[in-house]
Design a protein around this motif. Structure first.
Motif, PDB file in Angstrom:
ATOM      1  N   TRP A  98       0.822  -1.219   0.000  1.00 23.84           N
ATOM      2  CA  TRP A  98       0.000   0.000   0.000  1.00 23.84           C
ATOM      3  C   TRP A  98       0.858   1.273   0.000  1.00 23.84           C
ATOM      4  O   TRP A  98       0.633   2.181  -0.790  1.00 23.84           O
ATOM      5  N   ASP A  99       1.852   1.329   0.882  1.00 24.37           N
ATOM      6  CA  ASP A  99       2.661   2.538   1.030  1.00 24.37           C
ATOM      7  C   ASP A  99       3.582   2.806  -0.156  1.00 24.37           C
ATOM      8  O   ASP A  99       4.140   3.892  -0.264  1.00 24.37           O
ATOM      9  N   LYS A 100       3.730   1.840  -1.044  1.00 22.79           N
ATOM     10  CA  LYS A 100       4.570   2.022  -2.234  1.00 22.79           C
ATOM     11  C   LYS A 100       3.752   2.431  -3.458  1.00 22.79           C
ATOM     12  O   LYS A 100       4.247   3.123  -4.335  1.00 22.79           O
ATOM     13  N   TRP A 101       2.496   1.984  -3.524  1.00 20.58           N
ATOM     14  CA  TRP A 101       1.695   2.177  -4.732  1.00 20.58           C
ATOM     15  C   TRP A 101       0.657   3.284  -4.623  1.00 20.58           C
ATOM     16  O   TRP A 101       0.241   3.830  -5.637  1.00 20.58           O
ATOM     17  N   PHE A 102       0.192   3.597  -3.439  1.00 19.96           N
ATOM     18  CA  PHE A 102      -0.852   4.606  -3.279  1.00 19.96           C
ATOM     19  C   PHE A 102      -0.315   5.785  -2.479  1.00 19.96           C
ATOM     20  O   PHE A 102      -0.589   5.937  -1.310  1.00 19.96           O
ATOM     21  N   VAL A 103       0.494   6.598  -3.158  1.00 22.34           N
ATOM     22  CA  VAL A 103       1.134   7.742  -2.518  1.00 22.34           C
ATOM     23  C   VAL A 103       0.841   9.012  -3.305  1.00 22.34           C
ATOM     24  O   VAL A 103       0.489   8.963  -4.483  1.00 22.34           O
ATOM     25  N   TYR A 104       0.985  10.127  -2.632  1.00 19.63           N
ATOM     26  CA  TYR A 104       0.808  11.434  -3.268  1.00 19.63           C
ATOM     27  C   TYR A 104       1.759  12.422  -2.617  1.00 19.63           C
ATOM     28  O   TYR A 104       2.401  12.132  -1.617  1.00 19.63           O
ATOM     29  N   SER A 105       1.840  13.611  -3.200  1.00 22.54           N
ATOM     30  CA  SER A 105       2.706  14.650  -2.660  1.00 22.54           C
ATOM     31  C   SER A 105       1.956  15.975  -2.700  1.00 22.54           C
ATOM     32  O   SER A 105       1.419  16.351  -3.744  1.00 22.54           O
ATOM     33  N   TYR A 106       1.894  16.659  -1.575  1.00 25.37           N
ATOM     34  CA  TYR A 106       1.198  17.940  -1.480  1.00 25.37           C
ATOM     35  C   TYR A 106       2.035  18.931  -0.703  1.00 25.37           C
ATOM     36  O   TYR A 106       2.836  18.555   0.143  1.00 25.37           O
ATOM     37  N   ALA A 116      -1.568  20.212  -5.139  1.00 21.05           N
ATOM     38  CA  ALA A 116      -0.942  18.929  -5.475  1.00 21.05           C
ATOM     39  C   ALA A 116       0.131  19.132  -6.529  1.00 21.05           C
ATOM     40  O   ALA A 116      -0.135  19.129  -7.711  1.00 21.05           O
ATOM     41  N   LEU A 117       1.322  19.338  -6.088  1.00 11.14           N
ATOM     42  CA  LEU A 117       2.471  19.417  -6.981  1.00 11.14           C
ATOM     43  C   LEU A 117       3.533  18.471  -6.453  1.00 11.14           C
ATOM     44  O   LEU A 117       3.769  18.420  -5.250  1.00 11.14           O
ATOM     45  N   PRO A 118       4.157  17.719  -7.341  1.00  7.16           N
ATOM     46  CA  PRO A 118       5.166  16.783  -6.858  1.00  7.16           C
ATOM     47  C   PRO A 118       6.336  17.518  -6.203  1.00  7.16           C
ATOM     48  O   PRO A 118       6.891  18.424  -6.770  1.00  7.16           O
ATOM     49  N   LEU A 119       6.650  17.128  -5.014  1.00 10.18           N
ATOM     50  CA  LEU A 119       7.839  17.620  -4.325  1.00 10.18           C
ATOM     51  C   LEU A 119       8.746  16.428  -4.100  1.00 10.18           C
ATOM     52  O   LEU A 119       8.333  15.436  -3.509  1.00 10.18           O
ATOM     53  N   GLU A 120       9.939  16.516  -4.571  1.00  8.30           N
ATOM     54  CA  GLU A 120      10.860  15.392  -4.507  1.00  8.30           C
ATOM     55  C   GLU A 120      11.067  14.888  -3.084  1.00  8.30           C
ATOM     56  O   GLU A 120      11.343  15.667  -2.178  1.00  8.30           O
ATOM     57  N   GLY A 121      10.874  13.604  -2.893  1.00  9.86           N
ATOM     58  CA  GLY A 121      11.156  12.978  -1.611  1.00  9.86           C
ATOM     59  C   GLY A 121      10.104  13.174  -0.533  1.00  9.86           C
ATOM     60  O   GLY A 121      10.335  12.832   0.609  1.00  9.86           O
ATOM     61  N   THR A 122       8.926  13.706  -0.864  1.00  7.22           N
ATOM     62  CA  THR A 122       7.900  13.940   0.162  1.00  7.22           C
ATOM     63  C   THR A 122       6.615  13.203  -0.174  1.00  7.22           C
ATOM     64  O   THR A 122       5.560  13.801  -0.250  1.00  7.22           O
ATOM     65  N   LEU A 123       6.716  11.922  -0.397  1.00 11.30           N
ATOM     66  CA  LEU A 123       5.535  11.138  -0.732  1.00 11.30           C
ATOM     67  C   LEU A 123       4.823  10.679   0.532  1.00 11.30           C
ATOM     68  O   LEU A 123       5.445  10.223   1.477  1.00 11.30           O
ATOM     69  N   ILE A 124       3.496  10.795   0.515  1.00 11.23           N
ATOM     70  CA  ILE A 124       2.653  10.423   1.644  1.00 11.23           C
ATOM     71  C   ILE A 124       1.702   9.334   1.161  1.00 11.23           C
ATOM     72  O   ILE A 124       1.114   9.455   0.093  1.00 11.23           O
ATOM     73  N   ALA A 125       1.529   8.282   1.941  1.00  8.97           N
ATOM     74  CA  ALA A 125       0.604   7.205   1.568  1.00  8.97           C
ATOM     75  C   ALA A 125      -0.836   7.649   1.805  1.00  8.97           C
ATOM     76  O   ALA A 125      -1.129   8.340   2.778  1.00  8.97           O
TER      77      ALA A 125
END
Length: 145
Positions: A98-106, A116-125
């Motif tokens: 789950w924590d690898k496939w369903f992530v986003y970055s805000y 919602a813009l990708p920020l490098e290294g700040t992925l949240i499940a």
């Protein structure tokens, strides 16, 4: 001739994903996230349906059901997510990954509004708690065209 199924078999059940750790999900089953991954926390729940990718080597994907991105593929699952000898998404794999496939970055803008813009290294499940599965009473038949 294509196989069909009777309307009466389209009875659905809703289950919390965490409560079905060892089951198979089939094309047509729906995963309902607590919030929309593209809109962020505080947005309404979003529903995504499992679909077969025709023309590819028996792969399942998720597509969004409503909204601006309705009908567009959200992701394609790897072969290891499937059950042995069947085209299904295994909930055991889903829970484990789950924590690898369903992530986003805000992040927030100058007015503290979430964007919602990708920020490098700040992925949240996405929250697993409250994620629902809406499914048929039995798997859909393999259709031949």
């Amino acid at each position: 001739m294509a196989q069909t199924w009777a309307r009466s078999t389209w009875k659905t059940t809703r289950r919390v994903l965490a409560e079905i750790p060892d089951q198979s999900l089939w094309r047509g089953d729906v995963i309902r996230f607590v919030h929309d991954p593209s809109l962020g926390p505080g947005s309404p729940p979003a529903e995504f349906m499992l679909f077969e990718t025709w023309g590819y080597d028996d792969v399942l994907g998720l597509l969004k059901l409503k909204g601006y991105k309705a009908g567009l593929p959200f992701l394609y699952f790897p072969k290891e997510s499937q059950g042995s000898g069947k085209l299904s998404l295994e909930t055991s794999w889903l829970l484990k990954n789950w924590d690898k496939w369903f992530v986003y970055s805000y992040h927030t803008d100058e007015n503290e509004k979430l964007i919602a813009l990708p920020l490098e290294g700040t992925l949240i499940a996405l929250p697993l708690e409250g994620t629902l599965i809406k499914r048929r009473s039995k798997p859909a038949p393999r259709l031949k065209i």
